[in-house]
Design a protein around this motif. Sequence first.
Motif, mmCIF file in Angstrom:
data_model
loop_
_atom_site.group_PDB
_atom_site.id
_atom_site.type_symbol
_atom_site.label_atom_id
_atom_site.label_comp_id
_atom_site.label_asym_id
_atom_site.label_seq_id
_atom_site.Cartn_x
_atom_site.Cartn_y
_atom_site.Cartn_z
ATOM 1 N N LEU A 85 -3.084 83.004 8.103
ATOM 2 C CA LEU A 85 -4.427 82.597 8.495
ATOM 3 C C LEU A 85 -4.845 81.460 7.587
ATOM 4 N N THR A 88 -9.759 76.091 9.119
ATOM 5 C CA THR A 88 -9.574 74.881 9.917
ATOM 6 C C THR A 88 -10.319 73.678 9.346
ATOM 7 N N GLU A 110 3.283 84.820 12.802
ATOM 8 C CA GLU A 110 2.270 84.416 13.765
ATOM 9 C C GLU A 110 1.021 84.081 12.967
ATOM 10 N N GLN A 112 -3.135 81.878 12.998
ATOM 11 C CA GLN A 112 -4.139 81.041 13.636
ATOM 12 C C GLN A 112 -5.075 80.473 12.589
ATOM 13 N N ALA A 131 -8.306 88.944 13.652
ATOM 14 C CA ALA A 131 -6.897 88.570 13.638
ATOM 15 C C ALA A 131 -6.041 89.610 12.927
#
Length: 141
Positions: A85, A88, A110, A112, A131
Amino acid sequence: HPLPEMLIEQNPVGYLDYTIASWTKAKDLSAFSDEALSEYRLHYATPEHIHATCNDYRAGATYDLAADVVDHAADRKIACPTLALWGTAGIPSETDGPLETWHEWCDSVEGQGIDSGHFVAEENPQAVLDALLPFLDRHAH
């Protein structure tokens, strides 16, 4: 050594507050409770902790990098399922995120981006839980 320590020790709390704030999306300390900031400030303000923090950065550019080169050459990877994680805002917003890099280092990864700066859990705890909890459910044994 010793220049970074000498500079930071002149105003460790000011340096810490400035650095933490600059790494958040909001560019302030609003994501942190007064209690958390008090603890960070208390412990960071000692010469030993400043030195340790500087050494952590030094290790990233020296020992850690050398160890990574050896592991990468031997094709050693993180074997457990991995969740990446990242915030952004800031440097990750200038890229597609770090997932491609983590694929080089993990068998199964995985992840994001989270609408935040560097401190994803503090700045956007709900998105982190959204998440993290499904990831943990999928990989519970």
